[in-house]
Motif scaffolding. Structure first.
Motif, PDB file in Angstrom:
ATOM      1  N   ALA A 207       0.797  -1.210  -0.124  1.00 55.85           N
ATOM      2  CA  ALA A 207       0.052  -0.083  -0.030  1.00 55.85           C
ATOM      3  C   ALA A 207       0.820   1.323  -0.053  1.00 55.85           C
ATOM      4  O   ALA A 207       0.412   2.210  -0.637  1.00 55.85           O
ATOM      5  CB  ALA A 207      -0.973  -0.090   1.172  1.00 55.85           C
ATOM      6  N   LEU A 208       2.052   1.119   0.796  1.00 53.43           N
ATOM      7  CA  LEU A 208       2.919   2.632   0.833  1.00 53.43           C
ATOM      8  C   LEU A 208       3.663   2.496  -0.346  1.00 53.43           C
ATOM      9  O   LEU A 208       3.916   3.904  -0.759  1.00 53.43           O
ATOM     10  CB  LEU A 208       3.825   2.217   1.883  1.00 53.43           C
ATOM     11  CG  LEU A 208       2.970   2.257   3.508  1.00 53.43           C
ATOM     12  CD1 LEU A 208       4.395   2.179   4.582  1.00 53.43           C
ATOM     13  CD2 LEU A 208       2.671   3.739   3.823  1.00 53.43           C
ATOM     14  N   LEU A 209       3.891   1.544  -1.074  1.00 52.03           N
ATOM     15  CA  LEU A 209       4.828   1.686  -2.388  1.00 52.03           C
ATOM     16  C   LEU A 209       3.738   1.881  -3.711  1.00 52.03           C
ATOM     17  O   LEU A 209       4.268   2.318  -4.465  1.00 52.03           O
ATOM     18  CB  LEU A 209       5.543   0.706  -2.638  1.00 52.03           C
ATOM     19  CG  LEU A 209       6.825   0.243  -1.580  1.00 52.03           C
ATOM     20  CD1 LEU A 209       7.557  -0.986  -1.880  1.00 52.03           C
ATOM     21  CD2 LEU A 209       7.884   1.759  -1.573  1.00 52.03           C
ATOM     22  N   GLY A 210       2.387   1.717  -3.419  1.00 50.23           N
ATOM     23  CA  GLY A 210       1.567   1.627  -4.597  1.00 50.23           C
ATOM     24  C   GLY A 210       1.726   0.637  -5.436  1.00 50.23           C
ATOM     25  O   GLY A 210       1.628   0.780  -6.801  1.00 50.23           O
ATOM     26  N   VAL A 211       2.237  -0.480  -5.044  1.00 49.11           N
ATOM     27  CA  VAL A 211       2.404  -1.639  -5.938  1.00 49.11           C
ATOM     28  C   VAL A 211       1.461  -2.702  -5.387  1.00 49.11           C
ATOM     29  O   VAL A 211       1.157  -2.899  -4.393  1.00 49.11           O
ATOM     30  CB  VAL A 211       3.822  -2.135  -5.969  1.00 49.11           C
ATOM     31  CG1 VAL A 211       4.715  -1.133  -6.729  1.00 49.11           C
ATOM     32  CG2 VAL A 211       4.233  -2.727  -4.719  1.00 49.11           C
ATOM     33  N   SER A 212       1.227  -3.836  -6.046  1.00 46.79           N
ATOM     34  CA  SER A 212       0.376  -5.043  -5.779  1.00 46.79           C
ATOM     35  C   SER A 212       1.466  -5.806  -4.997  1.00 46.79           C
ATOM     36  O   SER A 212       2.611  -6.170  -5.146  1.00 46.79           O
ATOM     37  CB  SER A 212      -0.056  -5.656  -7.007  1.00 46.79           C
ATOM     38  OG  SER A 212       1.107  -6.384  -7.621  1.00 46.79           O
ATOM     39  N   LYS A 213       0.770  -6.688  -4.136  1.00 45.66           N
ATOM     40  CA  LYS A 213       1.521  -7.688  -3.098  1.00 45.66           C
ATOM     41  C   LYS A 213       2.586  -8.778  -3.956  1.00 45.66           C
ATOM     42  O   LYS A 213       3.310  -9.199  -3.852  1.00 45.66           O
ATOM     43  CB  LYS A 213       0.634  -8.350  -2.444  1.00 45.66           C
ATOM     44  CG  LYS A 213       0.291  -7.731  -1.235  1.00 45.66           C
ATOM     45  CD  LYS A 213      -0.900  -8.472  -0.454  1.00 45.66           C
ATOM     46  CE  LYS A 213      -0.335  -9.865  -0.121  1.00 45.66           C
ATOM     47  NZ  LYS A 213      -1.447 -10.384   1.228  1.00 45.66           N
TER      48      LYS A 213
END
Length: 254
Positions: A207-213
């Motif tokens: 969430a913080l990096l703006g990427v998917s898991k």
């Protein structure tokens, strides 16, 4: 007298402009959606500012935010949620409640293998399995690359990094530069670091990096980290690994 009146109105308008143009302190209470009881120790992180806080024993928290900021709310045992800050929330001044739902876990079957040990250290040391992970040092780079027999193709990726290191990392970070710039802010905030140190689910980090898991293991593989590290490291260790790799990319990209 006229100048005094003008100055008076300017001073009155300053709090308004400060509240609308910048971030103001908002508050809320985190509760269990089933029992309606407050939950303490919940991590609340403003994704936009990468600043965090933790709820007190009454489930209350305060954090700097403005309208349309997104808060990531998480604690072990509950489903994490993202909450958008609204204008009504800013005006309510502490009357907002955020419910969290307990997460149901299904334990997987664990198989314990038996080793026929003899009691002699020299012999038993050869019988016990050992996972070898190595960090390869590449001339010109400030950090190494992790390989080993548990990381298929690690040596091939290291060789490719030696001959074409810029292209090797550009494919990883080239299109995510704005997201990766948050890493420095994440590392500065102790609340964020403490929250990541207790997590292994990659949800908060993603969430913080703006990427998917799913992208996080791919990034680490591109940076030549072993599968053992990717599977066992906590979110803080993963963040530091990605941060180190990104710093290498920026040096090579120049």
């Amino acid at each position: 007298m006229r100048y005094f009146v003008v100055l008076f109105f300017i001073l009155l308008s300053l709090p308004v402009f400060s509240q609308e143009g910048g971030r103001t302190e908002i508050s809320a209470k985190i509760i269990d959606d089933a029992t309606l009881l407050p939950i303490s120790g919940v991590n609340v992180i403003n994704i936009n500012t990468v600043k965090g806080t933790v709820t007190n024993t009454q489930g209350d928290f305060e954090i700097l935010a403005k309208v349309n900021d997104t808060l990531h709310v998480s604690i072990i045992g509950y489903t994490s949620v993202k909450v958008r800050v609204t204008s009504d929330w800013v005006k309510l001044k502490g009357n907002t409640k955020i419910p969290l739902t307990q997460r149901a876990y299904t334990l997987e079957e664990v198989v314990v293998n038996k080793y026929n040990l003899t009691g002699y250290l020299a012999i038993d040391a050869k019988l016990a399995p050992v996972k070898d992970n190595y960090r390869y040092s590449i001339s010109g780079l400030p950090a190494g690359y992790e390989g080993g027999d548990r990381s298929p193709g690690a040596f091939r990726r290291v060789v490719s990094a030696i001959f074409n290191p810029a292209d090797f990392l550009h494919n990883v970070f080239g299109k995510k530069s704005s997201e990766m710039r948050r890493l420095r802010e994440m590392k500065k905030d102790d609340t964020v670091r403490n929250a990541l140190a207790t997590k292994f689910d990659r949800e908060t980090l993603a969430a913080l990096l703006g990427v998917s898991k799913d992208e996080i293991p791919e990034i680490l593989e591109r940076c030549n980290y072993s599968q053992d590290f990717i599977k066992t490291a906590n979110d803080l260790q993963i963040m530091d690994a990605i941060s180190g790799c990104y710093e290498e990319y920026k040096v090579l990209n120049k």
